[in-house]
Design a protein around this motif. Structure first.
Motif, PDB file in Angstrom:
ATOM      1  N   PHE A  59       0.875  -1.173   0.000  1.00 24.42           N
ATOM      2  CA  PHE A  59       0.000   0.000   0.000  1.00 24.42           C
ATOM      3  C   PHE A  59       0.910   1.221   0.000  1.00 24.42           C
ATOM      4  CE2 PHE A  59      -2.428   3.148   2.677  1.00 24.42           C
ATOM      5  CZ  PHE A  59      -3.325   3.497   1.682  1.00 24.42           C
ATOM      6  N   ILE A  60       0.792   2.048  -1.018  1.00 27.17           N
ATOM      7  CA  ILE A  60       1.633   3.238  -1.094  1.00 27.17           C
ATOM      8  C   ILE A  60       0.769   4.468  -1.390  1.00 27.17           C
ATOM      9  CG2 ILE A  60       3.745   2.058  -1.822  1.00 27.17           C
ATOM     10  CD1 ILE A  60       3.092   2.564  -4.684  1.00 27.17           C
ATOM     11  N   VAL A  61       1.181   5.604  -0.878  1.00 24.46           N
ATOM     12  CA  VAL A  61       0.518   6.860  -1.211  1.00 24.46           C
ATOM     13  C   VAL A  61       1.613   7.837  -1.633  1.00 24.46           C
ATOM     14  CG1 VAL A  61      -0.985   8.718  -0.440  1.00 24.46           C
ATOM     15  CG2 VAL A  61      -1.270   6.437   0.519  1.00 24.46           C
ATOM     16  N   GLY A  62       1.454   8.401  -2.796  1.00 28.66           N
ATOM     17  CA  GLY A  62       2.467   9.329  -3.285  1.00 28.66           C
ATOM     18  C   GLY A  62       1.883  10.202  -4.372  1.00 28.66           C
ATOM     19  N   THR A  63       2.746  10.794  -5.127  1.00 23.25           N
ATOM     20  CA  THR A  63       2.289  11.671  -6.194  1.00 23.25           C
ATOM     21  C   THR A  63       2.452  10.974  -7.537  1.00 23.25           C
ATOM     22  OG1 THR A  63       3.193  13.468  -4.884  1.00 23.25           O
ATOM     23  CG2 THR A  63       2.487  14.010  -7.111  1.00 23.25           C
ATOM     24  N   LEU A  64       1.350  10.881  -8.255  1.00 23.80           N
ATOM     25  CA  LEU A  64       1.438  10.343  -9.614  1.00 23.80           C
ATOM     26  C   LEU A  64       1.953  11.489 -10.486  1.00 23.80           C
ATOM     27  CD1 LEU A  64       0.670   7.886 -11.496  1.00 23.80           C
ATOM     28  CD2 LEU A  64      -1.442   9.136 -11.973  1.00 23.80           C
ATOM     29  N   THR A  65       3.155  11.321 -11.002  1.00 19.86           N
ATOM     30  CA  THR A  65       3.769  12.428 -11.739  1.00 19.86           C
ATOM     31  C   THR A  65       3.663  12.241 -13.239  1.00 19.86           C
ATOM     32  OG1 THR A  65       5.880  11.291 -11.626  1.00 19.86           O
ATOM     33  CG2 THR A  65       5.451  12.956  -9.945  1.00 19.86           C
ATOM     34  N   GLU A 107      -5.684  12.700 -13.693  1.00 20.78           N
ATOM     35  CA  GLU A 107      -4.855  13.748 -14.288  1.00 20.78           C
ATOM     36  C   GLU A 107      -3.623  13.931 -13.409  1.00 20.78           C
ATOM     37  OE1 GLU A 107      -5.593  15.850 -16.907  1.00 20.78           O
ATOM     38  OE2 GLU A 107      -7.587  15.044 -17.399  1.00 20.78           O
ATOM     39  N   THR A 108      -2.451  13.926 -14.031  1.00 23.29           N
ATOM     40  CA  THR A 108      -1.240  14.147 -13.253  1.00 23.29           C
ATOM     41  C   THR A 108      -0.974  15.654 -13.146  1.00 23.29           C
ATOM     42  OG1 THR A 108       0.112  14.044 -15.230  1.00 23.29           O
ATOM     43  CG2 THR A 108      -0.189  11.988 -14.014  1.00 23.29           C
ATOM     44  N   PRO A 109      -0.313  16.122 -12.105  1.00 21.81           N
ATOM     45  CA  PRO A 109       0.045  15.352 -10.926  1.00 21.81           C
ATOM     46  C   PRO A 109      -1.114  15.254  -9.939  1.00 21.81           C
ATOM     47  CG  PRO A 109       0.851  17.586 -10.692  1.00 21.81           C
ATOM     48  CD  PRO A 109       0.119  17.529 -12.007  1.00 21.81           C
ATOM     49  N   ALA A 110      -1.102  14.214  -9.138  1.00 18.01           N
ATOM     50  CA  ALA A 110      -2.147  14.042  -8.125  1.00 18.01           C
ATOM     51  C   ALA A 110      -1.625  13.122  -7.033  1.00 18.01           C
ATOM     52  CB  ALA A 110      -3.396  13.433  -8.755  1.00 18.01           C
ATOM     53  N   PHE A 111      -2.092  13.373  -5.818  1.00 16.34           N
ATOM     54  CA  PHE A 111      -1.820  12.404  -4.748  1.00 16.34           C
ATOM     55  C   PHE A 111      -2.675  11.162  -5.010  1.00 16.34           C
ATOM     56  CE2 PHE A 111      -0.763  16.260  -2.140  1.00 16.34           C
ATOM     57  CZ  PHE A 111       0.574  15.920  -1.942  1.00 16.34           C
ATOM     58  N   VAL A 112      -2.034  10.004  -4.991  1.00 12.54           N
ATOM     59  CA  VAL A 112      -2.799   8.777  -5.221  1.00 12.54           C
ATOM     60  C   VAL A 112      -2.476   7.755  -4.141  1.00 12.54           C
ATOM     61  CG1 VAL A 112      -3.077   8.989  -7.727  1.00 12.54           C
ATOM     62  CG2 VAL A 112      -1.010   7.912  -6.790  1.00 12.54           C
ATOM     63  N   ALA A 113      -3.479   6.935  -3.845  1.00 17.25           N
ATOM     64  CA  ALA A 113      -3.276   5.774  -2.977  1.00 17.25           C
ATOM     65  C   ALA A 113      -3.305   4.555  -3.881  1.00 17.25           C
ATOM     66  CB  ALA A 113      -4.378   5.685  -1.933  1.00 17.25           C
ATOM     67  N   VAL A 114      -2.274   3.736  -3.797  1.00 25.45           N
ATOM     68  CA  VAL A 114      -2.176   2.566  -4.673  1.00 25.45           C
ATOM     69  C   VAL A 114      -2.116   1.302  -3.835  1.00 25.45           C
ATOM     70  CG1 VAL A 114      -0.762   1.398  -6.413  1.00 25.45           C
ATOM     71  CG2 VAL A 114      -0.899   3.900  -6.404  1.00 25.45           C
ATOM     72  N   ILE A 115      -2.971   0.346  -4.161  1.00 25.81           N
ATOM     73  CA  ILE A 115      -2.868  -0.989  -3.602  1.00 25.81           C
ATOM     74  C   ILE A 115      -2.445  -1.878  -4.759  1.00 25.81           C
ATOM     75  CG2 ILE A 115      -4.082  -2.934  -2.554  1.00 25.81           C
ATOM     76  CD1 ILE A 115      -5.755   0.259  -2.047  1.00 25.81           C
ATOM     77  N   VAL A 139      -7.488   8.822  -6.257  1.00 24.79           N
ATOM     78  CA  VAL A 139      -6.963  10.141  -5.909  1.00 24.79           C
ATOM     79  C   VAL A 139      -7.302  10.417  -4.449  1.00 24.79           C
ATOM     80  CG1 VAL A 139      -7.124  12.615  -6.377  1.00 24.79           C
ATOM     81  CG2 VAL A 139      -7.182  10.980  -8.258  1.00 24.79           C
ATOM     82  N   VAL A 140      -6.306  10.872  -3.692  1.00 23.25           N
ATOM     83  CA  VAL A 140      -6.532  11.191  -2.283  1.00 23.25           C
ATOM     84  C   VAL A 140      -6.009  12.595  -1.992  1.00 23.25           C
ATOM     85  CG1 VAL A 140      -6.435   8.794  -1.538  1.00 23.25           C
ATOM     86  CG2 VAL A 140      -4.332  10.125  -1.585  1.00 23.25           C
ATOM     87  N   TRP A 148       0.175   8.432   5.454  1.00 26.64           N
ATOM     88  CA  TRP A 148       0.897   7.272   4.931  1.00 26.64           C
ATOM     89  C   TRP A 148       2.388   7.351   5.267  1.00 26.64           C
ATOM     90  CZ3 TRP A 148       4.909   6.702   1.370  1.00 26.64           C
ATOM     91  CH2 TRP A 148       5.226   5.356   1.058  1.00 26.64           C
ATOM     92  N   VAL A 149       2.953   8.530   5.185  1.00 23.93           N
ATOM     93  CA  VAL A 149       4.381   8.672   5.515  1.00 23.93           C
ATOM     94  C   VAL A 149       4.613   8.247   6.968  1.00 23.93           C
ATOM     95  CG1 VAL A 149       6.304  10.295   5.754  1.00 23.93           C
ATOM     96  CG2 VAL A 149       4.816  10.424   3.759  1.00 23.93           C
ATOM     97  N   LEU A 150       3.713   8.675   7.878  1.00 23.03           N
ATOM     98  CA  LEU A 150       3.828   8.240   9.279  1.00 23.03           C
ATOM     99  C   LEU A 150       3.729   6.727   9.372  1.00 23.03           C
ATOM    100  CD1 LEU A 150       1.662  10.649  11.512  1.00 23.03           C
ATOM    101  CD2 LEU A 150       3.999  10.925  10.680  1.00 23.03           C
ATOM    102  N   ASP A 151       2.727   6.196   8.684  1.00 22.91           N
ATOM    103  CA  ASP A 151       2.454   4.756   8.738  1.00 22.91           C
ATOM    104  C   ASP A 151       3.643   3.965   8.182  1.00 22.91           C
ATOM    105  OD1 ASP A 151       1.000   2.475   9.157  1.00 22.91           O
ATOM    106  OD2 ASP A 151      -0.222   2.656   7.338  1.00 22.91           O
ATOM    107  N   ALA A 152       4.132   4.396   7.005  1.00 26.14           N
ATOM    108  CA  ALA A 152       5.234   3.679   6.369  1.00 26.14           C
ATOM    109  C   ALA A 152       6.493   3.787   7.220  1.00 26.14           C
ATOM    110  CB  ALA A 152       5.480   4.232   4.968  1.00 26.14           C
ATOM    111  N   ALA A 153       6.716   4.962   7.812  1.00 23.61           N
ATOM    112  CA  ALA A 153       7.894   5.130   8.667  1.00 23.61           C
ATOM    113  C   ALA A 153       7.784   4.213   9.882  1.00 23.61           C
ATOM    114  CB  ALA A 153       8.000   6.585   9.106  1.00 23.61           C
ATOM    115  N   LYS A 154       6.615   4.203  10.510  1.00 22.93           N
ATOM    116  CA  LYS A 154       6.422   3.379  11.706  1.00 22.93           C
ATOM    117  C   LYS A 154       6.639   1.898  11.393  1.00 22.93           C
ATOM    118  CE  LYS A 154       3.041   2.050  15.176  1.00 22.93           C
ATOM    119  NZ  LYS A 154       2.998   0.637  14.761  1.00 22.93           N
TER     120      LYS A 154
END
Lengths: 199, 414
Positions: A59-65, A107-115, A139-140, A148-154
């Motif tokens: 599970f990742i959340v980032g920017t679709l560029t 539409e790029t760019p956008a924050f996306v959640a990907v499973i 799109v999120v 997600w950054v907190l979650d992934a870091a933890k």
């Protein structure tokens, strides 16, 4: 007192969905080992994360560029999803029609959640390529990205703690497969990712 | 032809269970069947055996499976009876229930110190009528299984004798999570009362103790009373049924005592935080069967699996999906009010879309999906059969303190 054979089959048949691991791009990029759990054709495939955990789904959340449409007969979409540590290569083909339609619309760019499912390829020149086969992409908002950054870091730090104890079977396997891997690199990456969020 | 060997065999079989038979007489019968009537020797042996069985009131245990018949004389504890056993027990009739069929003379529950079992006395067995509260010595009954629940069958070969015992039995309640099909007692609180789904049903709902919850049912019968929601009861001799892998408690046979005070109930209330990683088909706006007490989800063609085509369906909103915390994935079910507050899409708005948008109900699914998929939420609810029935579901908020703590952790000991 009562032996109920149905109990057995029910437990065996009980479906357990594989959890989606939270992993930063920089760690996924370092995966070099992929394996199947079981002999069955339908046994799940896992990539081994360098922090010592198997992963069949992420599970990742980032920017679709960037996204590109490819293929004539078999259309598929490729995309780049960027997190604070690096880039994930994602793709959705006609075997994932729902994911492909979702990706096509964004539409790029956008924050996306990907499973999706991580896949490891070896290119003809011998280098490795990790991509993510998308199961769904939506799109999120920025809040979700920060969470997600907190979650992934933890979860990365949790994996490193288990790695340092060193007794879990997947950890032992990881030390065999990645003898030069240093978890401190991923701890640093987690710190840098966290530091990019404004306090 | 020599019949003495077969005759010996038959006689041995009966003397084992303590019945004396005349070998010469058996031999004569066999000879007559074979010589005069041209019956196959094997068949003749079988029919003579059956004839004697009838004479001694021993039931024929299937075809030729007389091997178990000998073991019926050992006295057993009720809890030791395993389906397929012939048993002799001493127990107290603790409940009688209305026979479900004219071929049943009596049914109820018999108990001893070790446990309790449902019994059925066949009308053909000519067993004496048993009275609730009395003790009986039951010889050569058979334990079998009916709908996964062990059952003691009293048949024509069973001897039932009333004995003068007057001990009181005090069964121990079982924690709800340890219940299995059979007869059992619990000490539990009534957590919920549900709408009766059948006209013969007096009450159904949820009972809970510290270890878990279980559905209960009371069927309409003279003298049965409803349980009070929120009250604590000690319940003995209830029947634990299993259906589709799910247990429920039938209280019609049970002895129910209301208790003072309150007990803690785990209730299966759990909270899970994670991200929603999948929205399953059947989420969004759905149609439900309008028949009272049914409420099943209809197919696209308005077809109810029980009540067939229902053009006057009722709309509902729900989400079926998976919530993932990175370690484990939880199946979640969100009801209408939870969906409305999470997505901001009301049932009325969804109805509007379903009826006017070219994509219809699919459009609602897509909008709901795009609003919740990949989002971090915290769900509170009750876990039943590996699925969380969600009571409240809220978006997770970014906590600065958590961010700071993680920065410390990551930067600390590197």
């Amino acid at each position: 007192m009562i032996t109920n054979p149905q109990d057995m089959t029910r437990k065996e048949g009980a479906f357990e969905r594989e959890p989606a691991r939270r992993v930063f791009a920089t760690e996924l990029r370092e995966c070099r080992y992929q394996f199947k759990d079981g002999e069955d054709e339908k046994s799940p495939t896992f990539v081994l994360l360098p922090t010592g955990e198997r992963s069949n789904r992420i599970f990742i959340v980032g920017t679709l560029t960037e996204k590109t449409r490819q293929g004539e007969q078999n259309i598929f979409y490729r995309g780049r999803v960027v997190d604070p540590t690096g880039t994930f290569f994602v793709m959705a083909g006609s075997y994932q029609p729902e994911a492909m339609q979702q990706l096509a619309k964004i539409e790029t760019p956008a924050f996306v959640a990907v499973i999706g499912k991580p896949n490891l390829y070896q290119k003809p020149d011998g280098s490795f390529m990790n991509s993510v086969r998308v199961e769904s992409i939506t799109v999120v908002d920025k809040d979700t990205r920060d969470l997600w950054v907190l979650d992934a870091a933890k979860q990365t730090l949790d994996r490193i703690d288990i790695f340092n104890i060193g007794t879990a079977p997947d950890v032992i396997k990881t030390k065999e497969q990645y003898p030069n891997s240093d978890p401190a690199v991923f701890r640093r990456a987690a710190y840098d990712a966290l530091a990019q969020i404004k306090m | 032809m020599d019949y003495s060997e077969a005759a010996e065999r038959i006689s041995r079989k009966f003397s084992k269970s303590g019945k004396a038979v005349d070998v010469k007489k058996i031999e004569g019968k066999l000879r007559r069947l074979v010589d005069e009537f041209g019956v196959q020797p094997q068949e003749a042996e079988r029919s003579v055996t059956n004839e004697l069985n009838k004479e001694f009131n021993i039931p024929t245990a299937g075809s030729g499976g007389g091997s178990k018949a000998g073991s019926g004389n050992e006295e057993k504890k009720i809890a030791e009876g395993v389906p397929g056993d012939w048993v002799t027990i001493v127990g107290k009739v603790v409940a009688l229930s209305a026979p479900a069929s004219p071929s049943i003379a009596q049914s109820g529950i018999i108990a001893d110190e070790s446990g309790a079992i449902r019994f059925v006395a066949w009308a053909k067995s000519n067993a004496p009528a048993m009275a609730e509260g009395s003790w009986y010595h039951i010889e050569s009954a058979v334990v079998d299984e009916f709908k996964g629940v062990p059952n003691l069958k009293i048949h024509s070969g069973t001897t039932v004798k009333e004995i003068s015992e007057d001990r009181s039995l005090i069964p121990t309640p079982v924690p709800i999570k340890d219940l299995h099909p059979g007869i059992a007692g619990v000490r539990a609180k009534v957590i919920q009362e549900w709408d009766a789904s059948h006209e013969r049903m007096l009450q159904s709902g949820l009972l809970g103790d510290e270890t878990g919850t279980i559905k209960f049912v009371i069927w309409k019968e003279p003298g049965k009373e409803k349980l009070v929601v929120g009250a604590v009861y000690t319940i003995f001799y209830a029947q634990v049924d299993e259906f589709n892998g799910r247990l429920s408690l039938n209280l019609n046979t049970a002895t129910i005592m209301q208790e003072e005070g309150d007990i803690p109930v785990s209730g299966g209330e759990t909270a899970v935080q994670g991200s929603i990683v999948h929205i399953a088909p059947g989420s969004g706006i759905i149609k439900r069967c309008p028949v009272e007490g049914c409420n099943r989800a209809l197919s696209r063609q308005n077809y109810c699996p029980i009540h067939e085509i229902q053009p006057k369906f009722v709309y509902d909103l729900r989400i079926k999906g998976w919530l993932d915390d990175g370690e484990k994935t939880h199946n979640i079910l969100l009801q209408r009010d939870v969906v409305e507050s999470l997505t901001g899409i009301t049932l009325n708005a969804a109805k509007e879309i379903a009826e006017n948008n070219p994509l219809g109900m699919d459009e609602v699914f897509l909008q709901v999906r795009d609003k919740v998929l990949g989002r971090y939420v915290i769900c509170h609810g009750r876990e039943i059969d590996g699925r969380i029935l969600v009571n409240t579901c809220e978006r997770v908020k970014f906590e600065t303190s958590e961010h700071a703590a993680l920065l410390n952790r990551a930067g600390g000991s590197s």
